[in-house]
Design a protein around this motif. Structure first.
Motif, PDB file in Angstrom:
ATOM      1  N   CYS A  24       0.806  -1.229   0.000  1.00 57.89           N
ATOM      2  CA  CYS A  24       0.000   0.000   0.000  1.00 57.89           C
ATOM      3  C   CYS A  24       0.838   1.277   0.000  1.00 57.89           C
ATOM      4  O   CYS A  24       0.286   2.372  -0.178  1.00 57.89           O
ATOM      5  CB  CYS A  24      -0.932   0.023   1.210  1.00 57.89           C
ATOM      6  N   GLY A  25       2.122   1.153   0.227  1.00 53.55           N
ATOM      7  CA  GLY A  25       2.973   2.330   0.350  1.00 53.55           C
ATOM      8  C   GLY A  25       3.285   2.630   1.806  1.00 53.55           C
ATOM      9  O   GLY A  25       2.360   2.755   2.619  1.00 53.55           O
ATOM     10  N   VAL A  26       4.556   2.728   2.115  1.00 54.38           N
ATOM     11  CA  VAL A  26       4.979   2.915   3.500  1.00 54.38           C
ATOM     12  C   VAL A  26       4.405   4.194   4.096  1.00 54.38           C
ATOM     13  O   VAL A  26       3.894   4.207   5.215  1.00 54.38           O
ATOM     14  CB  VAL A  26       6.522   2.923   3.589  1.00 54.38           C
ATOM     15  N   HIS A  27       4.442   5.291   3.341  1.00 53.48           N
ATOM     16  CA  HIS A  27       4.028   6.578   3.893  1.00 53.48           C
ATOM     17  C   HIS A  27       2.541   6.579   4.228  1.00 53.48           C
ATOM     18  O   HIS A  27       2.120   7.129   5.246  1.00 53.48           O
ATOM     19  CB  HIS A  27       4.358   7.692   2.892  1.00 53.48           C
ATOM     20  N   ARG A  28       1.736   5.937   3.380  1.00 53.81           N
ATOM     21  CA  ARG A  28       0.305   5.873   3.638  1.00 53.81           C
ATOM     22  C   ARG A  28       0.010   5.042   4.889  1.00 53.81           C
ATOM     23  O   ARG A  28      -0.796   5.435   5.745  1.00 53.81           O
ATOM     24  CB  ARG A  28      -0.408   5.274   2.430  1.00 53.81           C
ATOM     25  N   VAL A  29       0.662   3.885   5.007  1.00 54.43           N
ATOM     26  CA  VAL A  29       0.412   3.022   6.155  1.00 54.43           C
ATOM     27  C   VAL A  29       0.864   3.696   7.451  1.00 54.43           C
ATOM     28  O   VAL A  29       0.194   3.604   8.479  1.00 54.43           O
ATOM     29  CB  VAL A  29       1.110   1.659   5.968  1.00 54.43           C
ATOM     30  N   VAL A  30       2.007   4.397   7.409  1.00 56.29           N
ATOM     31  CA  VAL A  30       2.487   5.109   8.598  1.00 56.29           C
ATOM     32  C   VAL A  30       1.477   6.167   9.033  1.00 56.29           C
ATOM     33  O   VAL A  30       1.169   6.313  10.221  1.00 56.29           O
ATOM     34  CB  VAL A  30       3.871   5.739   8.325  1.00 56.29           C
ATOM     35  N   ARG A  31       0.937   6.920   8.073  1.00 57.98           N
ATOM     36  CA  ARG A  31      -0.052   7.943   8.430  1.00 57.98           C
ATOM     37  C   ARG A  31      -1.292   7.323   9.076  1.00 57.98           C
ATOM     38  O   ARG A  31      -1.754   7.767  10.129  1.00 57.98           O
ATOM     39  CB  ARG A  31      -0.472   8.738   7.200  1.00 57.98           C
ATOM     40  N   TYR A  32      -1.834   6.272   8.452  1.00 55.03           N
ATOM     41  CA  TYR A  32      -3.034   5.642   8.996  1.00 55.03           C
ATOM     42  C   TYR A  32      -2.775   5.049  10.385  1.00 55.03           C
ATOM     43  O   TYR A  32      -3.623   5.120  11.276  1.00 55.03           O
ATOM     44  CB  TYR A  32      -3.529   4.549   8.055  1.00 55.03           C
ATOM     45  N   ALA A  33      -1.592   4.455  10.563  1.00 54.64           N
ATOM     46  CA  ALA A  33      -1.268   3.865  11.864  1.00 54.64           C
ATOM     47  C   ALA A  33      -1.134   4.947  12.933  1.00 54.64           C
ATOM     48  O   ALA A  33      -1.548   4.751  14.083  1.00 54.64           O
ATOM     49  CB  ALA A  33       0.018   3.048  11.762  1.00 54.64           C
TER      50      ALA A  33
END
Length: 398
Positions: free
Chosen positions: A267-276
């Motif tokens: 999904c893309g690291v930056h997107r997952v980090v934001r959601y987490a």
């Protein structure tokens, strides 16, 4: 075979063996403080001094690893981990124990950067590799937390750490199986004189790492038991609930880290980090609602801890590529940001919650949630791009 195919997993195996003494000391030292002549302040200092020491040791470890190589650094780190755990068994008093904890801080700074250095050498695969490594490195601490306290009565605190030092010593031959720095050698490193360069902004990754560590590794971890007390539970019951939740966090890290790595790759690291991060803020907000319902405190703790695991696992993957020295420098600064946030949170949470009323739970965890949410609101993919510098071309006369 010298571990060339899966160096990040071999390095994680070294770290998981190194971590056992540190994991168990949190569980047994408060109950065995008199063996070292410690009062409450001494216990607090012994359990926190390694984290404050790492603020200095992280950049030094990055510089040393860049100079001596990841394999030699891992061997030195495993030796320090073994010596520090053995020192817990023989330390005559507070000063020796504090020195051992500082030695462990140096060991952890070195071994953590070693794992991340191997896992991030190929940026497209970094998220999945970090996930697998994070799951493996928590395996031994999770197992030892379940049996360490039970072994305290028959072995005594010094006998227990002597046994754990023998277990940690198994990391020494494992460290020597690692390849030299970059010798998983298809590393995406620009050759000398190459026109390729890496430019990375550290501001947003550092602020995100510090904010989540402040809220989850700091305020939550150090304050969860006090929060249960503040909302009306008896101290012994609160301690049992808090210990169970923290042990469950270790088990959750083992189970979730690999999944987080797969999510980041897909999904893309930056997107997952934001959601987490947003999820972690939601969990802390639920904890702030604890005066209204115990279920909110329980559920919020679980959500925040698991979400924080995802952020901590994937953050090193956002820092881009480059050669080993560049990458280790960035990883060292990221580790410093995380350790600083956690140290401040661990100091502030208990200080503000001790003897507190239910309303103190609301505003302490509400503030932590706001800090994490603010970091998610400004989160953007940092400038971690490979830039091609065009060389001047010769004109061809017609």
């Amino acid at each position: 075979m010298r571990g060339h195919s899966v160096p990040h997993l071999v390095a994680a195996g070294v770290l998981t063996l190194g971590l056992v003494g540190d994991a168990v000391i949190y569980a047994v030292l408060p109950a065995a403080a008199t063996a070292y002549g410690l009062g409450p302040a001494g216990v607090a200092a012994a359990l926190s001094v390694n984290r404050f020491a790492r603020l200095l040791l992280n950049p030094l470890a990055a510089l040393s690893l860049a100079r001596v190589g990841l394999r030699r650094g891992a061997f030195v780190g495993s030796a320090l981990a073994t010596l520090s755990t053995a020192a817990y068994a023989v330390a005559p008093g507070a000063a020796a124990l504090l020195a051992a904890r500082i030695a462990w801080g140096a060991a952890f700074a070195t071994l953590r950067l070693t794992v991340q250095g191997y896992a991030t050498h190929d940026p497209p695969k970094a998220a999945r590799r970090l996930g697998h490594a994070a799951a493996l490195q928590e395996l031994a601490p999770a197992a030892l937390l379940l049996v360490g306290s039970a072994a305290l009565a028959p072995l005594g605190v010094r006998g227990l750490f002597a046994v754990l030092a023998g277990l940690t010593a198994l990391s020494l031959p494992l460290a020597w199986l690692l390849p030299p720095a970059g010798a998983s050698a298809r590393e995406a490193v620009p050759a000398r004189g190459s026109p390729d360069a890496w430019r990375v902004s550290m501001a947003r990754p550092a602020s995100m790492a510090a904010a989540v560590a402040f809220g989850v590794d700091g305020v939550l971890t150090a304050g969860v038991v006090l929060a249960w007390i503040a909302v009306g539970w008896e101290p012994l019951d609160a301690a049992r609930i808090g210990a169970g939740l923290l042990a469950a966090r270790k088990v959750g890290q083992v189970a979730l880290a690999s999944i987080a790595g797969a999510w980041g790759e897909r999904c893309g690291v930056h997107r997952v980090v934001r959601y987490a991060a947003v999820s972690a803020a939601g969990g802390l907000t639920a904890m702030a609602a604890a005066p209204l319902a115990d279920a909110a405190l329980f559920a919020g703790t679980v959500i925040a801890m698991l979400s924080g695991t995802v952020v901590a696992t994937l953050m090193p993957a956002v820092l881009g590529g480059g050669d080993t020295a560049e990458r280790l420098g960035r990883l060292g600064r990221l580790a410093n940001a995380r350790d600083l946030g956690a140290a401040v949170g661990a100091a502030a949470g208990p200080l503000l919650l001790v003897g507190g009323q239910p309303t103190s739970v609301a505003w302490v965890f509400g503030t932590a949630a706001a800090v994490v949410l603010a970091s998610a609101a400004v989160w953007r993919a940092p400038a971690a791009v490979r830039v091609r510098v065009e060389r001047p071309t010769r004109r061809v006369r017609s």
